[in-house]
Write a protein that holds these residues in place. Structure first.
Motif, PDB file in Angstrom:
ATOM      1  N   UNK A  93       0.851  -1.192   0.000  1.00 37.17           N
ATOM      2  CA  UNK A  93       0.000   0.000   0.000  1.00 37.17           C
ATOM      3  C   UNK A  93       0.890   1.246   0.000  1.00 37.17           C
ATOM      4  N   UNK A  94       0.247   2.421  -0.004  1.00 35.33           N
ATOM      5  CA  UNK A  94       1.009   3.667  -0.207  1.00 35.33           C
ATOM      6  C   UNK A  94       0.553   4.773   0.744  1.00 35.33           C
ATOM      7  N   UNK A  95       1.471   5.714   0.984  1.00 32.43           N
ATOM      8  CA  UNK A  95       1.132   6.944   1.713  1.00 32.43           C
ATOM      9  C   UNK A  95       1.496   8.131   0.812  1.00 32.43           C
ATOM     10  N   UNK A  96       1.047   9.303   1.141  1.00 35.73           N
ATOM     11  CA  UNK A  96       1.340  10.626   0.563  1.00 35.73           C
ATOM     12  C   UNK A  96       0.068  11.433   0.428  1.00 35.73           C
ATOM     13  N   UNK A  97      -1.040  10.771   0.003  1.00 36.56           N
ATOM     14  CA  UNK A  97      -2.279  11.518  -0.237  1.00 36.56           C
ATOM     15  C   UNK A  97      -2.723  12.240   1.039  1.00 36.56           C
ATOM     16  N   UNK A  98      -3.283  13.422   0.834  1.00 35.29           N
ATOM     17  CA  UNK A  98      -3.753  14.207   1.962  1.00 35.29           C
ATOM     18  C   UNK A  98      -5.112  13.704   2.436  1.00 35.29           C
ATOM     19  N   UNK A 102      -7.333  20.721   5.596  1.00 33.90           N
ATOM     20  CA  UNK A 102      -7.077  21.787   6.567  1.00 33.90           C
ATOM     21  C   UNK A 102      -5.799  21.535   7.368  1.00 33.90           C
ATOM     22  N   UNK A 103      -5.204  20.361   7.182  1.00 35.86           N
ATOM     23  CA  UNK A 103      -4.025  19.983   7.975  1.00 35.86           C
ATOM     24  C   UNK A 103      -2.798  19.855   7.067  1.00 35.86           C
ATOM     25  N   UNK A 104      -1.828  20.765   7.177  1.00 40.34           N
ATOM     26  CA  UNK A 104      -0.663  20.706   6.290  1.00 40.34           C
ATOM     27  C   UNK A 104       0.188  19.451   6.490  1.00 40.34           C
ATOM     28  N   UNK A 105       0.043  18.800   7.658  1.00 43.83           N
ATOM     29  CA  UNK A 105       0.765  17.537   7.892  1.00 43.83           C
ATOM     30  C   UNK A 105      -0.139  16.322   7.708  1.00 43.83           C
ATOM     31  N   UNK A 106      -1.300  16.532   7.096  1.00 43.19           N
ATOM     32  CA  UNK A 106      -2.229  15.418   6.865  1.00 43.19           C
ATOM     33  C   UNK A 106      -1.974  14.726   5.541  1.00 43.19           C
ATOM     34  N   UNK A 107      -0.867  15.069   4.890  1.00 45.38           N
ATOM     35  CA  UNK A 107      -0.477  14.431   3.635  1.00 45.38           C
ATOM     36  C   UNK A 107       1.015  14.643   3.439  1.00 45.38           C
ATOM     37  N   UNK A 108       1.547  14.181   2.302  1.00 43.29           N
ATOM     38  CA  UNK A 108       2.974  14.368   2.018  1.00 43.29           C
ATOM     39  C   UNK A 108       3.833  13.272   2.618  1.00 43.29           C
ATOM     40  N   UNK A 109       5.155  13.489   2.562  1.00 41.56           N
ATOM     41  CA  UNK A 109       6.078  12.410   2.886  1.00 41.56           C
ATOM     42  C   UNK A 109       6.898  12.646   4.156  1.00 41.56           C
ATOM     43  N   UNK A 110       6.462  13.595   4.971  1.00 43.50           N
ATOM     44  CA  UNK A 110       7.144  13.840   6.238  1.00 43.50           C
ATOM     45  C   UNK A 110       6.869  12.729   7.244  1.00 43.50           C
ATOM     46  N   UNK A 111       7.734  12.666   8.265  1.00 44.91           N
ATOM     47  CA  UNK A 111       7.625  11.586   9.270  1.00 44.91           C
ATOM     48  C   UNK A 111       6.236  11.580   9.929  1.00 44.91           C
ATOM     49  N   UNK A 113       3.311  12.538   8.827  1.00 45.54           N
ATOM     50  CA  UNK A 113       2.242  11.965   7.991  1.00 45.54           C
ATOM     51  C   UNK A 113       2.437  10.481   7.734  1.00 45.54           C
ATOM     52  N   UNK A 114       3.707  10.049   7.568  1.00 42.02           N
ATOM     53  CA  UNK A 114       3.935   8.612   7.295  1.00 42.02           C
ATOM     54  C   UNK A 114       3.371   7.768   8.451  1.00 42.02           C
ATOM     55  N   UNK A 115       3.646   8.186   9.700  1.00 39.74           N
ATOM     56  CA  UNK A 115       3.134   7.421  10.849  1.00 39.74           C
ATOM     57  C   UNK A 115       1.610   7.448  10.889  1.00 39.74           C
ATOM     58  N   UNK A 116       1.032   8.633  10.626  1.00 43.93           N
ATOM     59  CA  UNK A 116      -0.438   8.741  10.629  1.00 43.93           C
ATOM     60  C   UNK A 116      -1.044   7.834   9.552  1.00 43.93           C
ATOM     61  N   UNK A 145      16.527  12.769   3.580  1.00 44.38           N
ATOM     62  CA  UNK A 145      17.079  11.999   4.702  1.00 44.38           C
ATOM     63  C   UNK A 145      15.971  11.626   5.696  1.00 44.38           C
ATOM     64  N   UNK A 146      14.987  12.490   5.859  1.00 44.13           N
ATOM     65  CA  UNK A 146      13.867  12.202   6.780  1.00 44.13           C
ATOM     66  C   UNK A 146      13.017  11.035   6.253  1.00 44.13           C
TER      67      UNK A 146
END
Ligand SMILES: NC(=O)c1ccc[n+]([C@@H]2O[C@H](COP(=O)([O-])OP(=O)(O)OC[C@H]3O[C@@H](n4cnc5c(N)ncnc54)[C@H](OP(=O)(O)O)[C@@H]3O)[C@@H](O)[C@H]2O)c1
Length: 366
Positions: A93-98, A102-111, A113-116, A145-146
């Motif tokens: 499966x995959x992550x990245x989609x928001x 309203x939440x800037x950390x509710x998507x993307x490839x940061x740590x 969002x990945x955990x969420x 690196x993150x």
């Protein structure tokens, strides 16, 4: 384990890149599980497709947290539980989609969002580990690196077994792999990219990179969203027929805009070749993609068991060399700078005419 040239069925398994993971040459894509996006299938059809794929010997399934707004993962989790197939299935499966505009950390490839995203996927898929976790799309901002450190931590924690990159530039892939190698972190297992007879642009950079680093490529939309099944007809400057490309005709998303003059030329040659080998066009297009350099497993889609059966029959024949050459010629990507400099005719300037042992396969065809 089998050689790509001789594979005959979906139960001939391959090692994915340099991992120990054994996967079928045709992976079942589940973006069409659920009708929320306007072109998928209902739960009963999706279940029948999944069960048929398993019965045929397939072991590799692909979904994403965002597909049909999470319904694809829910259905897949339910089917895997009902069939007791979790151990047998290689679950991706995959992550990245928001998930929340309203939440800037509710998507993307940061740590964060990945955990969420992972917690949500594990819950919907009814499992405690993902076999292959894909970064869905490069987000352009998260420090690399993150990303690599987070995914490596998840492997160490047993939450995922391997990770891969989808829809990223080739330079990003090579940098990720290099950072992982030099820091003793988990390597990139695989690449997921659009690749088919009508979309060969990845042959410039991604394919040579994957070959150099032994990373398996998993093409998506190998039938060009259905165009390469041959079921659509040219209509003026556009096209028509029954299926996703018709339903989504008014969409502004480029993946649905396949009715172009160039693509119709490819379809025409494909249909000629299909008639000569006495196989459906879909089987010829899938047979072609599964034999491409660096391709390990092609991610197919089907909205009926009939389509799936036709597609699973794509492996047990050879396209004669002269017909394969026709397909290559009509679909070949444009030779642009700087690749013009690496053409064998120009390389004589460098080698003095001596044969180079390690020419990338992409150039050999030219
Ligand atoms: N990483 C990414 O960004 C990304 C993007 C897209 C997809 N993917 C993955 O790749 C998977 C496959 O993508 P895709 O569905 O676009 O693949 P595809 O193989 O190019 O298209 C599949 C569609 O073509 C039609 N079709 C398939 N076989 C047929 C046949 N034998 N005869 C007639 N029509 C046929 C069906 O649609 P209709 O019946 O509606 O015509 C089917 O849903 C997805 O499920 C997903 O897992 C990943």
């Amino acid at each position: 384990m089998t050689d790509k040239k001789t594979h005959r069925s979906v139960s001939d398994y391959y090692l994915l890149g340099k991992t120990g993971l054994r996967v079928s040459p045709l992976c079942l894509g589940t973006m069409t599980f659920g009708t929320e996006w306007g072109f998928g299938s209902d739960a009963a059809t999706a279940r029948a497709v999944f069960v048929r794929y398993l019965e045929a010997g397939g072991n590799f399934v692909d979904t994403a947290d965002g597909y049909t707004n999470g319904h694809s993962e829910e259905l897949l989790g339910q089917f895997i539980a009902e069939t007791g197939s979790r151990d047998r299935v290689v679950l991706a499966t995959k992550f990245t989609f928001n998930s929340d505009p309203a939440n800037p950390n509710g998507g993307g490839n940061g740590r964060k969002n990945i955990y969420r995203a992972l917690e949500g996927s594990l819950r919907r898929l009814k499992t405690d580990t993902i076999d292959l976790y894909w970064l869905h799309v490069w987000d352009g901002v998260t420090p690399l690196a993150e990303v690599v450190a987070t995914l490596s931590d998840l492997v160490k924690a047993g939450k995922i077994r391997h990770y891969g990159l989808s829809d990223t530039p080739a330079w990003y892939l090579t940098r990720a792999e290099t950072v992982a190698e030099l820091r003793g972190l988990e390597p990139v297992a695989a690449l997921q990219l659009e690749y088919s007879l009508i979309e060969r642009n990845i042959e410039r950079e991604h394919v040579p990179a994957a070959l150099a680093m032994n990373i398996g490529i998993c093409p998506w939309s190998p039938l060009g969203s259905g165009l390469l099944s041959g079921k659509y007809r040219r209509s003026g400057t556009s096209g028509e027929g029954e299926g996703r490309l018709q339903t989504m005709k008014s969409s502004t998303n480029a993946v649905f805009q396949k009715f172009t003059p160039r693509n119709w030329q490819v379809v025409e040659v494909l249909q000629e070749v299909a008639a000569k080998v006495e196989r459906p066009a879909a089987q010829v297009a899938l047979n072609w993609i599964t034999k491409r350099p660096a391709v390990t497993s092609s991610i197919i889609g089907a909205t009926s068991v009939r389509q799936l059966d036709e597609n699973l029959g794509a492996l047990d024949f050879e396209i004669p060399a002269e017909l394969s050459a026709k397909l290559d010629a009509v679909s070949r990507p444009e030779l642009v700078f700087p690749y013009t400099f690496f053409h064998p005719s120009r390389l004589a300037l460098v080698t003095g005419g001596m044969q180079i042992a390690a020419e990338p396969p992409w150039f050999r065809e030219r």
